[in-house]
Design a protein around this motif. Structure first.
Motif, short mmCIF file in Angstrom:
data_model
loop_
_atom_site.label_atom_id
_atom_site.label_comp_id
_atom_site.label_asym_id
_atom_site.label_seq_id
_atom_site.Cartn_x
_atom_site.Cartn_y
_atom_site.Cartn_z
N SER A 22 -39.32 10.83 -1.09
CA SER A 22 -38.85 12.20 -0.85
C SER A 22 -37.36 12.18 -0.52
O SER A 22 -36.61 13.05 -0.94
N ALA A 23 -36.93 11.17 0.23
CA ALA A 23 -35.52 11.10 0.61
C ALA A 23 -34.64 10.71 -0.58
O ALA A 23 -33.60 11.33 -0.84
N ALA A 52 -42.31 16.46 -2.89
CA ALA A 52 -42.27 16.70 -1.43
C ALA A 52 -41.88 18.15 -1.16
O ALA A 52 -42.45 18.82 -0.29
N ALA A 93 -39.98 18.72 5.63
CA ALA A 93 -40.60 17.77 4.70
C ALA A 93 -41.27 16.65 5.49
O ALA A 93 -42.40 16.24 5.19
N GLY A 153 -33.38 10.78 -4.02
CA GLY A 153 -33.53 11.70 -5.14
C GLY A 153 -32.18 12.06 -5.71
O GLY A 153 -31.22 11.28 -5.65
N LEU A 154 -32.10 13.25 -6.24
CA LEU A 154 -30.84 13.72 -6.81
C LEU A 154 -29.73 13.68 -5.77
O LEU A 154 -28.56 13.51 -6.10
N TYR A 180 -33.26 22.37 -7.74
CA TYR A 180 -33.52 20.94 -7.90
C TYR A 180 -34.17 20.67 -9.25
O TYR A 180 -33.85 19.73 -9.96
#
Ligand code: PFF
Length: 458
Positions: free
Chosen positions: A21-22, A326, A237, A24-25, A108
């Motif tokens: 979840s952390a 997430a 989250a 990412g983009l 996102y």
């Protein structure tokens, strides 16, 4: 409604999901371009401080809330407040999270769609031997076409919905088990390539030489916003994922793992991208397009570039998907509890609404690049369109406010013995507690006041 949620099948799989979840983009797309725009090393230094002193304590706090109450962000905020005899109004912490997750997911998914679109383009050899300027133009052309982008956004959103609809164990866990290891492997390969082929030393000095005169409130607020976004904190989250945690997981050490892994990936992504940016002579402050201009060029000029490039976009896509699930999960777990919807229905319905809202971001890059009335966004360094508005609203406003409230909820409202019990035996409790009660809310509040007052200085 009292819904009992699934739990993670193991500690390790929880860590993969939380790191997923952390990572990412935020790491591979947003961090490099923000560092580029905000003075390189100056930004990186402030960012690292924000992660350690603000982000990390908040990850712990969110996991504490989630595991204690075992409900969605909304339900958990309400439960821990009530348990302490405090006002049910603390539920606002959860609400802010659900709203932020919804809004963030809407853009996102659009950017996730860019990765999706670039995968087949790169694989087909469309960039092989193509000059830097032409690669940049290609990206501009892609942004100019709302249809292609909408299709990619729809596919990305559909993938997210399909995973979340299957549930925690059958959906999210299965997804992260495949995607996370692959992501790490490919990133290491990319850095190695950049070290051999690119201007690696220049990139190192760009990322790690600090020009203190570049540090101003804008750099600080951007760094805090990025720390929140990248670590997935401030929007529930970690409350949501923490709710599925079993007792045997040590929250402080899990939090450190999440923060360290996330930061390492951000730096590695910088080291994969900037050497190539410099080699090609692109502008490091190139903004959101940086990733999509530098990497395709690089892949176009390396042996097996089309295949390796496609692999990069595939794994970038994995990083984005393990984050978008997430984001959707935050909203879906709320809908399951509070609306009593079946998970699969909730995922599909919420996904559809997010898709429609996301179209406003799609249009921000082509037919609605400037909206009258949003001109004020320029003061904050954002483009005057819906994407700029959402970016400012979520990262510079809702997440920091959410962060302050989470710190206050755990630091002042919850009963200390309960917090202590969830925190466990870790010896750093005192330090964490002090950071959470004093430093975190104060630091965020001060920076936000400066940020909001910016129009008066401008
Ligand atoms: N941390 C993700 C990233 O860096 O791309 C973004 C994100 C995912 C934020 C999930 C919040 C969240 F709940």
């Amino acid at each position: 409604m009292n819904v009992s949620h699934e739990t993670w099948s193991s500690r390790f799989v929880f860590l993969m999901a939380a790191v997923g979840s952390a990572v990412g983009l935020g790491n591979i797309w947003r961090f490099p371009y923000l560092a580029g725009e905000n003075g390189g090393g100056a930004f990186v230094l402030v960012y690292l401080l924000c992660v350690a002193l603000i982000g990390l304590p908040l990850i712990v706090a969110e996991l504490v809330i989630g595991r204690r109450a075992k409900q969605s962000a909304v339900g958990s905020a309400r439960t821990v407040a009530r348990e302490a005899g405090a006002s049910g109004r603390w539920v606002v912490v959860g609400w802010l999270g659900v709203v932020a997750a919804f809004l963030i997911l809407s853009y996102y998914s659009v950017i996730g769609g860019w990765l999706l679109a670039y995968l087949p383009m790169t694989a087909s050899g469309a960039f092989t031997g193509v000059e830097g300027a032409a690669v940049a133009t290609r990206f501009e052309t892609f942004l100019g076409d709302p249809w292609g982008m909408t299709l990619a956004h729809a596919l990305f959103m559909a993938a997210t919905v399909l995973i979340v609809a299957r549930g925690v164990r059958a959906g999210i866990e299965q997804g992260v088990k495949i995607m996370m290891p692959a992501l790490f492997a490919i990133l290491v390969l990319l850095v190695a390539y950049a070290a051999v082929e690119g201007e690696f030393v220049r990139a190192l000095s760009f990322l790690f030489t600090v020009d203190f005169s570049r540090i101003d409130t804008e750099v600080v607020i951007n760094a805090i916003g990025q720390a929140f976004f990248s670590l997935s904190v401030g929007m529930g989250a970690m409350i949501t994922y923490g709710a599925y945690l079993q007792r045997d997981t040590d929250i402080p050490s899990a939090s450190v793992t999440i923060a360290v892994a996330d930061t390492a990936v951000a730096i590695l992504a910088g080291l994969a991208i900037f050497p190539i940016v410099f080699e090609v002579g692109l502008d490091p402050s190139g903004g959101p397009g940086l990733l999509f201009k530098s990497l395709p060029y690089a892949f176009g000029h390396m042996p097996l570039g089309a295949a390796v490039g496609a692999l990069f976009f595939l794994f970038g896509l994995f990083a984005a998907l393990t984050s978008s699930i997430a984001l959707l999960e935050i909203v879906v777990s709320w809908a399951e509890e509070h609306r009593g919807w079946k998970r699969s229905h909730a995922a599909a319905l919420i996904g559809a609404v997010v898709f429609v809202v996301g179209l406003l971001t799609v249009f921000s890059f082509n037919i609605l690049p400037r909206i009258a009335g949003l001109g004020f966004l320029k003061i904050y360094g954002e483009d005057p369109n819906v994407f700029g508005l959402l970016d400012l609203l979520t990262n510079n406003l809702i997440l920091p406010v959410g962060g302050i409230l989470i710190a206050l909820l755990v630091g002042y409202v919850m009963r200390p013995e309960i917090v202590r019990e969830e925190y466990g035996a870790d010896p750093l409790f005192g330090a964490w507690w002090a950071l959470l009660r004093y430093a975190v809310p104060l630091a965020i509040a001060v920076v936000m006041v400066f940020e909001l007052a910016r129009p008066f200085f401008a």
